[in-house]
Design an enzyme around this catalytic site. Structure first.
Site, short mmCIF file in Angstrom:
data_model
loop_
_atom_site.label_atom_id
_atom_site.label_comp_id
_atom_site.label_asym_id
_atom_site.label_seq_id
_atom_site.Cartn_x
_atom_site.Cartn_y
_atom_site.Cartn_z
N CYS A 94 -18.15 -34.04 10.62
CA CYS A 94 -19.19 -33.24 11.28
C CYS A 94 -19.51 -33.70 12.71
O CYS A 94 -18.71 -33.48 13.60
CB CYS A 94 -20.44 -33.19 10.41
SG CYS A 94 -21.47 -31.77 10.81
N ARG A 128 -27.79 -21.89 12.14
CA ARG A 128 -26.94 -23.03 11.76
C ARG A 128 -26.05 -22.60 10.61
O ARG A 128 -26.42 -21.73 9.81
CB ARG A 128 -27.82 -24.21 11.31
CG ARG A 128 -28.66 -24.80 12.41
CD ARG A 128 -29.42 -26.03 11.91
NE ARG A 128 -28.52 -27.13 11.61
CZ ARG A 128 -28.01 -27.96 12.53
NH1 ARG A 128 -28.32 -27.80 13.80
NH2 ARG A 128 -27.21 -28.94 12.18
N HIS A 194 -19.63 -32.66 4.41
CA HIS A 194 -20.35 -33.81 3.87
C HIS A 194 -20.29 -33.69 2.35
O HIS A 194 -19.57 -32.87 1.81
CB HIS A 194 -21.83 -33.76 4.27
CG HIS A 194 -22.09 -33.70 5.73
ND1 HIS A 194 -22.14 -34.81 6.53
CD2 HIS A 194 -22.37 -32.65 6.54
CE1 HIS A 194 -22.44 -34.46 7.76
NE2 HIS A 194 -22.57 -33.15 7.81
N1 GLN Z 1 -25.45 -32.18 15.32
C1 GLN Z 1 -24.25 -31.47 14.99
C2 GLN Z 1 -24.51 -29.99 14.80
O1 GLN Z 1 -25.59 -29.61 14.43
C3 GLN Z 1 -23.58 -32.09 13.79
C4 GLN Z 1 -24.41 -32.05 12.55
C5 GLN Z 1 -23.89 -32.86 11.41
O2 GLN Z 1 -23.23 -33.89 11.58
N2 GLN Z 1 -24.23 -32.44 10.19
O3 GLN Z 1 -23.62 -29.20 15.00
#
Ligand code: GLN
Length: 238
Positions: A94, A128, A194
């Site tokens: 990620c 998101r 994850h």
């Molecule tokens: N901050 C990054 C995003 O929001 C990665 C997030 C994460 O590692 N879950 O895209």
């Protein structure tokens, strides 16, 4: 035989229990009587490309990535390129995955990446990308499912000749558009998943150890691990 792992920025790049990935690598080695060594390299610290077999970086919030990005280019880029060139495994999850490419553009800011792979990440308008996710990937032993959980604002686009880690079966993947997830070039692997990733996909943990040590592992009794994988697949709707 010993697996030497180096975690990059472990105190900053560790969300959704991503630290579980190195815990699983340790367990899989120790249960087989293989040695295991875990080192770390964080802000301002150098990185020895030859001292480790597997380089690991977990996910992070934007603010942690801001702290890490320039430091990683300055203190670790050359070592990561040298390590990848000799076939060491690089696993990035990620936020760490986003920093493997050329850049991560978020509101008004462009974070540099180490350019290990040809990809760009942009924070575009839109929600998101959150939820359980499953992909089909082939790490040289035939197509297998990797299941996990994604939560990212950034959308990642691979360069024309870059290969994804897998194809999305369920979920959003790199950008919710092209059906691709992650990146895979030789032994460099990036993914949005994850879970943590390796406890839920034990076959992948073992495969990474094999690639890092250039060996073939004996199977272990994996009743619980297989159940975890099945439950992650179910959660993703497979
Ligand atoms: N901050 C990054 C995003 O929001 C990665 C997030 C994460 O590692 N879950 O895209």
């Amino acid at each position: 035989m010993k697996l030497r792992v180096c975690a990059l920025y472990p105190e900053l790049m560790n969300i959704y229990a991503d630290r579980g990935n190195t815990a699983v690598l340790r367990a899989r080695c120790e249960w087989r009587g293989l040695g295991f060594e875990l080192a770390a390299s964080s802000l301002g610290e150098p990185l020895d490309p030859d001292a480790h077999d597997l380089f690991y970086i977990g996910g992070g919030q934007d603010r942690d990535q801001i702290a890490v990005a320039e430091d990683m280019v300055r203190t670790k880029r050359d070592a990561l390129h040298a390590a990848a060139a000799r076939g060491a495994v690089v696993l990035a999850v990620c936020g760490g995955y986003q920093l493997l490419g050329h850049s991560y553009v978020l509101e008004g800011e462009e974070l540099p990446g180490v350019g290990l792979v040809d990809l760009r990440t942009v924070r575009e308008p839109g929600p998101r990308l959150i939820g359980n996710c499953a992909i089909e990937a082939d790490l040289g032993t035939g197509p297998r499912v990797i299941a996990g959980f994604e939560n990212h604002g950034g959308r990642t686009y691979l360069g024309e000749d870059e290969r994804p880690l897998g194809r999305v079966l369920k979920g959003h993947g790199n950008n919710d558009r092209d059906g691709l997830e992650g990146v895979h070039r030789r032994n460099v692997i990036g993914t949005y998943l994850h879970g943590p990733l390796l406890p839920k996909n034990i076959w992948l943990a073992d495969r990474l150890i094999e690639l890092a040590l250039d060996t073939e592992l004996e199977p272990l009794e994996d009743e619980l691990e297989d159940a975890a994988h099945a439950s992650a697949r179910r959660a993703a709707g497979l």
